[in-house]
Scaffold this active site. Structure first.
Site, short mmCIF file in Angstrom:
data_model
loop_
_atom_site.label_atom_id
_atom_site.label_comp_id
_atom_site.label_asym_id
_atom_site.label_seq_id
_atom_site.Cartn_x
_atom_site.Cartn_y
_atom_site.Cartn_z
N GLU A 327 52.58 26.12 68.60
CA GLU A 327 51.19 26.51 68.84
C GLU A 327 50.82 26.24 70.29
O GLU A 327 50.80 25.09 70.73
CB GLU A 327 50.31 25.69 67.89
CG GLU A 327 48.87 26.09 67.79
CD GLU A 327 48.18 25.32 66.67
OE1 GLU A 327 48.36 25.69 65.51
OE2 GLU A 327 47.47 24.34 66.97
N CYS A 328 50.56 27.28 71.05
CA CYS A 328 50.11 27.19 72.43
C CYS A 328 51.09 26.37 73.28
O CYS A 328 52.16 26.85 73.62
CB CYS A 328 48.69 26.62 72.50
SG CYS A 328 47.86 26.96 74.09
N GLY A 329 50.77 25.14 73.64
CA GLY A 329 51.68 24.33 74.43
C GLY A 329 53.03 24.14 73.77
O GLY A 329 54.06 24.06 74.44
N SER A 423 52.60 31.26 68.88
CA SER A 423 51.43 31.98 69.41
C SER A 423 50.60 31.02 70.26
O SER A 423 50.70 29.79 70.12
CB SER A 423 50.58 32.52 68.27
OG SER A 423 49.43 33.19 68.76
#
Length: 450
Positions: A327-329, A423
């Protein structure tokens, strides 16, 4: 008679804009009463990972988000009622400016009858302070109101000028003078995490000491606004769709963007949670699935680049068909390369082809939702990097209230590469536990294209 409703002291700390000192005042008020032996519960309006860390340090309790769209009104009502049932004081920190966003902090205050305590950075104003205070209070008729506190004031004389500018003198809750003693440091995603500062509690104590000298700080719990909290509807039972499965969760300064409610949801789904720190050199625990949350991999890229053992362990985990939700990072760490804002290129863990590059400007912000197997999982996006990858998105998130054609362009890509799902989208698991379970099971995942 509503036998299950409860009443307790409560305020919503808001401001005319970001950067006015909401977190400092909210955390100082919480710390002031907590260290006097009172039970304080704090919440954050809207999606946020960093401010809640300071509020949690001040209260000694988990801090949940309240958002009429992302978490939903029923969830907000249940959490507020549960907190009020055990707390002497409930503090909700607003988001951005009082009326910014849809839904806004003002919407939350109005919906739950939370009196607004307005914090205004007054370091470059005098009489205009009164106009701002009057506008915030009266822009929306009937908005519950507690008063106004001036922040970053230059002197006692300056504070007197600000107080005199108010049309209603009883709205004055005091002033905090500017100075480095209790300033909370910031960087590109917001406040620096309290866990990264050795003097975090000393900063909160200094802020609490300063607040104690103001009219706000001198009020007893009984003199603070009293709010009546009705019980929310009973939450639907969560099926143990992840029963018997162990989820390994990265948790350290590089992967720290974790909602406490997300952990609660995974446990209610039946999962056993184990934590590991890539920065500390921990090995990947034995597990059925991995969650790499967001955080600051770009600030620790060199350390992560040297974790060849972690890259190999994650690769073996994915090759065995075991799910990874990045997730993201967390996703940033899985690409081949990460380019820092200084242009330094660091090799990452190569579970996803391509590179991510840090930008000076915000690259994504706002509420988003992801349709998984027909169920909508709500959340948000907030990032300063972009990714360049040959992978075609398996689907995209959509912005609430945006038609599919626009949503397909504006939403975040959702990548599926073998058993890796990744994502920039930050999910609020409690918004749809069944959809959440799909992120961590072995079955092929079906997502919408915006």
């Amino acid at each position: 008679m509503d036998a299950v409703a409860v009443t307790t002291a409560a305020v919503l700390v808001a401001a005319p804009a970001s950067g006015q000192g909401k977190t400092t005042v909210a955390a100082a008020l919480a710390r002031l009463h907590a260290r006097q032996g009172r039970t304080v519960r704090a919440f954050k309006c809207g999606p946020d990972f960093l401010d809640p860390h300071w509020l949690a340090l001040a209260t000694g309790a988990p801090v949940h988000s309240l958002d009429l769209w992302m978490t939903g009104e029923a969830d907000c009502r249940r959490r507020l009622h549960a907190a009020a049932a055990t707390a002497d004081l409930v503090i909700v920190e607003g988001v951005m400016g009082l009326f910014d966003g849809d839904p806004s902090a003002a919407d939350l205050a109005e919906r739950f009858g939370l009196p607004v305590l307005a914090v205004i950075d007054a370091q470059a104003m005098a009489g205009t302070f009164g106009a701002l205070a009057f506008g915030l209070q009266n822009f929306r008729p009937g908005l519950p109101w507690a008063g106004v506190l001036a922040n970053r004031v230059g002197s006692d004389r300056h504070a007197g000028m600000l107080q005199d500018a108010l049309r209603e003198p009883d709205q004055w809750l005091g002033a905090l003078q500017r100075g480095p003693g209790f300033a909370l440091p910031e960087r590109h995603l917001g406040l620096v995490d309290s866990g990264e500062l050795g003097d975090a509690m000393q900063r909160l104590d200094a802020a609490a000491d300063a607040l104690a000298a103001t009219p706000l700080g001198q009020r007893t719990i009984a003199q603070l606004p009293q709010v009546h909290f009705a019980a929310g509807p009973t939450a639907a039972a969560i099926k143990p769709l992840l029963a018997g499965r162990t989820i390994a969760i990265a948790r350290d300064a590089a992967f720290s963007f974790i909602y406490p409610a997300n952990l609660d949801t995974l446990r209610l789904l039946g999962a056993r949670l184990v934590f590991f720190s890539p920065l500390a050199g921990d090995a990947l625990p034995a597990c059925d699935a991995v969650w790499l949350p967001g955080g600051y991999p770009e600030l620790h890229a060199a350390t992560l680049a040297n974790r060849d053992d972690m890259r190999d362990a994650l690769g073996a985990h994915a090759a065995a068909g075991k799910p990874v939700w990045a997730e993201c990072g967390g996703m940033m760490a899985l690409f081949d390369e990460l380019v820092t804002k200084d242009g330094e290129v660091q090799p990452m863990w190569s579970l996803l082809p391509g590179r991510v590059t840090m930008q000076k400007r915000l690259a994504g912000l706002g509420p988003q939702q992801l349709a998984i197997a027909g169920d909508a999982l709500r959340g948000h996006t907030f990032h300063y990097s972009t990714c360049d990858t040959p992978l075609a998105p398996a689907g995209r998130t959509a912005r609430p209230g945006v038609d599919a054609a626009v949503g397909a362009r504006a939403g975040e890509a959702f990548y599926v590469h073998g058993s890796v799902r990744a994502s920039y989208f930050h999910a609020w698991f409690a918004s749809n536990p069944e959809a959440t379970a799909h992120l961590f099971d072995r079955h092929p995942i079906e997502v919408a294209h915006g």
